[in-house]
Design an enzyme around this catalytic site. Structure first.
Site, PDB file in Angstrom:
ATOM      1  N   GLU A 145       0.831  -1.201   0.000  1.00  0.00           N
ATOM      2  CA  GLU A 145       0.000   0.000   0.000  1.00  0.00           C
ATOM      3  C   GLU A 145       0.868   1.255   0.000  1.00  0.00           C
ATOM      4  O   GLU A 145       1.784   1.398   0.821  1.00  0.00           O
ATOM      5  CB  GLU A 145      -0.910  -0.016   1.234  1.00  0.00           C
ATOM      6  CG  GLU A 145      -1.922   1.111   1.275  1.00  0.00           C
ATOM      7  CD  GLU A 145      -2.795   1.046   2.516  1.00  0.00           C
ATOM      8  OE1 GLU A 145      -3.194   2.109   3.017  1.00  0.00           O
ATOM      9  OE2 GLU A 145      -3.055  -0.084   2.991  1.00  0.00           O
ATOM     10  N   SER A 146       0.567   2.178  -0.904  1.00  0.00           N
ATOM     11  CA  SER A 146       1.413   3.364  -1.086  1.00  0.00           C
ATOM     12  C   SER A 146       1.476   4.238   0.159  1.00  0.00           C
ATOM     13  O   SER A 146       2.534   4.795   0.482  1.00  0.00           O
ATOM     14  CB  SER A 146       0.907   4.188  -2.275  1.00  0.00           C
ATOM     15  OG  SER A 146      -0.431   4.618  -2.057  1.00  0.00           O
TER      16      SER A 146
END
Length: 315
Positions: free
Chosen positions: A219-220
């Protein structure tokens, strides 16, 4: 190779029997290190009592090495108060005590004995907690509390040391925990990054050292939180004025990770060139370019970075 190791252990024990104590004190009783004394004993046992075959000089020397260990322990054991069914001085953890606390003064022998016994028990419980953690994160952390290795309320530093130094923890679970937006998780992340010393390191080496201890989540936003913490720590410890801000460190971190993904992802057909990498990082250092001549990462940008982060970023 193993035979030469057995010989080295044997000769070292003959010259310096106190080596046994030093191994146990500095490694086996320290939660952040492997059980070197225990593993040494197992290695000697393996060669002293082989499953078959004729006797060899290695077997004899391994047996003599074990004999030296047993004699040294027997000669120095404290036999007072050995009436307890659990043996002399049974150890129980009756209250919270940080497992990373500083060692007592060298001349205080009683404090040292108590310190080492408690540390050994803590180490066993930490390893058990690690096994629970790999099966179920919550159960592992709950076991730390039950074993009084975590204070109440929980201390983020204890979690950080557990993640940093417990061997064979699931690196993916650690990464997801560190990237979580919860306030307590962010405190743990800060304490975790402060266990690293980056002084004197170039950025790609420091980043590789950092990412080897866990696996970046996919997840960024989690990646951003983790890289922000790393950038703060690296910037505060940099030994020169190469980077003018923490933002410059973070931007270059992202570029290195993107480069790694580009170079090692088979789905990327058009690979980034050296010129592309340099172009992507123009003017990121407070409006100026980073000086290639003073940073090894830029003297030959792609080659060191291609191998720097292999398999460290979750695809």
């Amino acid at each position: 190779m193993i035979c030469s190791t057995v010989l080295n252990i044997y000769h070292f024990l003959r010259r310096q029997p106190t080596f046994i104590i030093e191994l146990y004190v500095n490694y086996d009783s320290d939660p952040t290190f492997r059980n070197v004394f225990e593993e040494t004993g197992k290695l000697l046992c393996k060669y002293a009592f082989p499953t078959g075959g004729i006797s060899t000089s290695i077997q004899v020397q391994a047996f003599e090495g074990l004999s030296i260990i047993f004699h040294y322990i027997a000669d120095n054991i404290d036999k007072e108060d050995d009436s307890s069914p659990s043996g002399p001085y049974p150890v129980e953890i009756t209250g919270y005590r940080p497992f990373w606390e500083e060692k007592p003064k060298e001349d205080d022998m009683e404090a040292w004995v108590d310190y080492l016994r408690i540390r050994k028990v803590q180490k066993r419980k930490i390893l058990i907690a690690g096994n629970h953690f790999n099966r179920d994160e919550k159960k592992g952390l709950e076991y730390l509390k039950i074993s009084q290795l975590i204070s109440e309320p929980p201390n983020p530093q204890a979690y950080a040391y557990f993640f940093r130094y417990t061997p064979k923890l699931d690196k993916t679970v650690i990464g997801n925990y560190l990237g979580d937006p919860d306030a307590f998780h962010l405190q743990v992340l800060k304490e975790f990054t402060e266990t690293f010393e980056f002084a004197g390191m170039v950025l790609d080496t420091a980043l590789r050292t950092f990412l080897e201890t866990f696996r970046l989540p996919g997840e960024s936003q989690k990646i951003q939180r983790i890289l922000e913490a790393f950038s703060d720590r690296f910037y505060d410890q940099q030994s020169s004025d190469i980077f003018v801000s923490k933002d410059a460190v973070m931007i270059l971190c992202y570029s290195i990770i993107m480069l790694n993904t580009d170079q090692h992802n088979p789905q990327v057909k058009k690979k980034m060139t050296e010129e592309d990498f340099i172009k992507n990082n123009r003017s990121i250092n407070g409006g100026n370019d980073l000086p290639r001549s003073t940073c090894p990462s830029f003297s030959s940008p792609l080659q060191p970075m291609r191998s720097a982060l292999i398999n460290l970023v979750q695809q």
